[in-house]
Design an enzyme around this catalytic site. Structure first.
Site, PDB file in Angstrom:
ATOM      1  N   CYS A   1      21.638  -1.412  27.893  1.00  0.00           N
ATOM      2  CA  CYS A   1      20.400  -0.612  27.887  1.00  0.00           C
ATOM      3  C   CYS A   1      20.063  -0.178  29.314  1.00  0.00           C
ATOM      4  O   CYS A   1      20.779   0.623  29.890  1.00  0.00           O
ATOM      5  CB  CYS A   1      19.290  -1.422  27.228  1.00  0.00           C
ATOM      6  SG  CYS A   1      17.946  -0.412  26.604  1.00  0.00           S
TER       7      CYS A   1
ATOM      8  N   HIS B   1      21.840  -3.760  21.945  1.00  0.00           N
ATOM      9  CA  HIS B   1      21.653  -5.095  22.529  1.00  0.00           C
ATOM     10  C   HIS B   1      22.423  -6.184  21.775  1.00  0.00           C
ATOM     11  O   HIS B   1      21.830  -6.877  20.947  1.00  0.00           O
ATOM     12  CB  HIS B   1      20.163  -5.457  22.502  1.00  0.00           C
ATOM     13  CG  HIS B   1      19.319  -4.688  23.449  1.00  0.00           C
ATOM     14  ND1 HIS B   1      19.073  -5.113  24.734  1.00  0.00           N
ATOM     15  CD2 HIS B   1      18.665  -3.513  23.313  1.00  0.00           C
ATOM     16  CE1 HIS B   1      18.292  -4.230  25.347  1.00  0.00           C
ATOM     17  NE2 HIS B   1      18.028  -3.244  24.513  1.00  0.00           N
TER      18      HIS B   1
ATOM     19  N   GLU C   1      23.191  -9.029  22.813  1.00  0.00           N
ATOM     20  CA  GLU C   1      22.645 -10.369  23.138  1.00  0.00           C
ATOM     21  C   GLU C   1      21.487 -10.745  22.211  1.00  0.00           C
ATOM     22  O   GLU C   1      21.071 -11.891  22.176  1.00  0.00           O
ATOM     23  CB  GLU C   1      22.210 -10.408  24.616  1.00  0.00           C
ATOM     24  CG  GLU C   1      20.868  -9.765  24.959  1.00  0.00           C
ATOM     25  CD  GLU C   1      20.900  -8.234  25.057  1.00  0.00           C
ATOM     26  OE1 GLU C   1      21.915  -7.622  24.645  1.00  0.00           O
ATOM     27  OE2 GLU C   1      19.900  -7.662  25.535  1.00  0.00           O
TER      28      GLU C   1
END
Lengths: 220, 79
Positions: free
Chosen positions: A86, A194, A196
């Site tokens: 991002c 994302h 994660e």
């Protein structure tokens, strides 16, 4: 696998990244503040999401010129696996480590949702645990994820297998629905979604996990 | 010396904010607008009094930070 998360003023996914790295690698990552000039030797560098420097001038523009990035650029150029998510992706394009630029979403709206995307190249050090063409679901949360590069660069990225991920549907106007790219050498990956945030079922899915596992497998 | 810098999107780069401005003006009844492009204006107060060196320095500032030449053009005025 020893890792580092670079933290800028305005980073807000640094802790998500740290939690994911600790859970998957079993080691707490080093948290490195942007005003540092150096940090311990690590096997993996992560640039987290957020709104570093309030997105002043352009997203990632200020961070890309911070003290710590001189060291990150040096290590990335020397081959250390470097991963930007991002805002981290925006920073990587601003440093020139990755080609192109991330512009305001074509629809002008902040897009925040889970999106389906496809693993375009499963031969990179970041994607080898996925199958080629595998469809995965990863959340996005961004206002400026509209990937732009000139036609020649886009053709080169596609031709050389540097497009790691593509959105299944157009969500932000990105050229050729590009969600993530690597550098020519293959040791730098930038992506808007994302992974994660998708590392275990309690978070809604674990499709992001294999990305970190791929790097671990490669590093042995 | 003052430097006035305009940073604009290159031709062919889609400008969604410019488009939104164009539509808003149309909605407000300003029907004479054919297209709108949005850019940035940056003003610098320079220590330098030498025009040639200032121009060179500001050009470098534009290339290295103020503009992203992948998507943007810039123009510099000194006074």
């Amino acid at each position: 696998m020893k890792s580092a998360v670079i933290v800028f003023p305005g980073s807000n996914c640094d802790r998500d990244m740290a939690v994911a790295l600790e859970k998957i690698t079993g080691q707490k990552p080093l948290m490195v503040w942007h005003q540092e000039y150096d940090f311990d030797k690590v096997d993996f560098i992560a640039l987290p999401g957020g709104f570093s420097y309030g997105d002043y001038l352009r997203c990632g523009a200020m961070s890309a010129r911070s003290h710590i990035m001189k060291e990150v650029i040096k290590r990335a150029e020397a081959g250390v696996p470097t991963f930007g998510v991002c805002n981290g992706f925006q920073i990587l394009t601003e440093t020139g480590l990755l080609p192109g630029a991330l512009m305001r979403n074509a629809g002008l709206h902040f897009v925040c949702k889970d999106v389906k995307m496809t693993v375009e190249n499963a031969d990179t050090m970041f994607t080898s645990a996925y199958a080629a063409g595998e469809e995965i679901t990863i959340p996005v949360a961004h206002h400026d994820g509209n990937y732009f590069a000139d036609t020649e660069t886009l053709d080169r990225l596609e031709g050389e297998g540097q497009v790691a991920f593509k959105y299944n549907e157009d969500i932000n106007g990105a050229q050729r629905r590009i969600a993530g790219i690597t550098n020519a050498k293959g040791n730098v990956l930038g992506m808007m979604p994302h992974p994660e945030r998708m590392i275990e079922p309690a978070l809604g899915g674990s499709d992001g996990r294999k990305l970190f596992e791929s790097v671990m497998n490669r590093l042995g | 010396m003052k430097a006035r810098i305009h940073v604009t999107l290159k031709n062919g780069v889609l400008d969604p904010q410019g488009k939104a401005i164009e539509h808003a003006l149309g909605n407000m009844g300003f029907d004479g607008v054919e297209a709108a492009r949005q850019g940035k204006y940056i003003e610098l107060d320079l220590k330098s009094t030498d025009r040639a060196s200032a121009e060179k320095e500001v050009d470098e500032m534009c290339r290295k930070l103020l503009a992203n030449t992948v998507i943007e053009n810039y123009s510099i005025e000194l006074e």
